[in-house]
Design an enzyme around this catalytic site. Structure first.
Site, PDB file in Angstrom:
ATOM      1  N   TYR A 134      16.484  21.064 -32.061  1.00  0.00           N
ATOM      2  CA  TYR A 134      17.059  19.718 -31.993  1.00  0.00           C
ATOM      3  C   TYR A 134      17.533  19.418 -30.571  1.00  0.00           C
ATOM      4  CZ  TYR A 134      20.428  15.924 -32.876  1.00  0.00           C
ATOM      5  OH  TYR A 134      21.137  14.751 -32.842  1.00  0.00           O
ATOM      6  N   SER A 183      21.290  12.779 -27.638  1.00  0.00           N
ATOM      7  CA  SER A 183      22.499  13.416 -28.164  1.00  0.00           C
ATOM      8  C   SER A 183      23.237  14.144 -27.058  1.00  0.00           C
ATOM      9  CB  SER A 183      22.126  14.410 -29.268  1.00  0.00           C
ATOM     10  OG  SER A 183      23.189  15.290 -29.572  1.00  0.00           O
TER      11      SER A 183
END
Length: 294
Positions: A199, A186
């Protein structure tokens, strides 16, 4: 699914209503508007003819778009998902409309034995394995690191990182020279997001994992790369954020809108095909124009 153009993506951003789903993973069938899975201009050219691929998180969002484009390029696919049976059935139908086979596999990729079973069932169903796409992931916003419980931390890393180890270990006996592994990380791994600290950390681990695994498997002729999307309209968004925040999600990107799965999936086709034969250990950045270090 819908076939749309860039102007349609801009319109979707402006017209997206507030919405929320109470659990992860989210359900694509309940999203408004539905994500765009197939670029209107995309014509397959046999880049993956005769190949087979296993795609985790392949029932919806980016995973669905990858499955459909892989099929359009000639590959049979298996899609691994948790329990979103309606979405998985729709994706399987879309793959089959492209004239390819699809094997849906429901399992929790955070559990090693489930990963082993999924790989074996994929090979049994499709006859071989050439491409592994590690895409399944989860995220849980918290205002402070003090609010990240041990359970959440462990769960995030089990789904986002441990699953990749388990799946690669199970897949390696079936992969050979010319095979490809593609991991999803990401933009948060490069920018850092204080409300998604666990995350973000898991995605940083994925980048490091990709580089290390590439160095190990290059001698076997297996390429390992990754894709680091920016904000993308997938079921994870209404399943993560409060309804009001969903309306303008992605507006912070330089392009001023969220991306669509149809805009991300071609990166996976490139990394799976011989077009990227001189690339390994690299990360592609379809993120709406954010400039990040690699």
């Amino acid at each position: 699914m819908a076939t749309e153009s860039t102007s349609d993506y801009d319109r979707q951003q402006a017209e997206r209503p507030a919405q929320n789903q109470p659990r992860q993973p989210g359900i694509e069938a309940e999203m408004e508007p539905r994500p765009a899975s197939v670029p209107d201009h995309y014509v397959g050219s046999g880049k993956l003819e005769g190949k087979t691929a296993l795609i985790t998180g392949g029932d919806s969002g980016i995973g669905r778009a990858v499955a459909v484009l892989f099929a359009r390029e000639g590959a049979d696919v298996s899609i691994v998902y948790l329990d979103e049976h309606q979405d998985a059935a729709e994706t399987a139908h879309m793959v089959e409309q492209e004239g390819r086979r699809c094997v849906p596999l429901a399992c929790d990729v955070g559990e090693e034995e489930h990963c082993q079973t999924a790989v074996q069932r994929s090979v049994d169903g499709l006859g071989r394995l050439d491409i592994l796409v590690n895409h399944a992931g989860e995220q849980h916003p918290r205002d402070s690191i003090a609010d990240v419980s041990a359970h959440q931390l462990e769960r995030t890393f089990k789904t986002n990182v441990f699953a990749m180890f388990h799946l690669v270990k199970a897949a390696l006996p079936h992969l050979s020279e010319g095979s490809a592994i593609i991991n999803t990380t990401s933009v948060t791994a490069y920018q850092g997001n204080p409300t998604f600290i666990d995350y973000t950390a898991s995605n940083g681990a994925i980048v490091a994992f990709t580089r290390a695994l590439s160095n190990e498997l290059m001698v076997r002729g297996i390429r390992v790369n990754a894709v680091a999307p920016g904000p993308v309209w997938t079921p994870l968004i209404p399943a993560t954020f409060p309804a009001g925040a969903v309306e303008d999600f992605g507006a912070q990107a330089p392009m001023g809108r969220t991306g669509q799965p149809a805009e991300i999936a071609p990166s996976y086709v490139f990394l799976a095909s011989e077009d990227s034969s001189y690339m390994s250990g690299q990360v592609l950045h379809p993120n709406g124009g954010s400039i990040v270090g690699s």
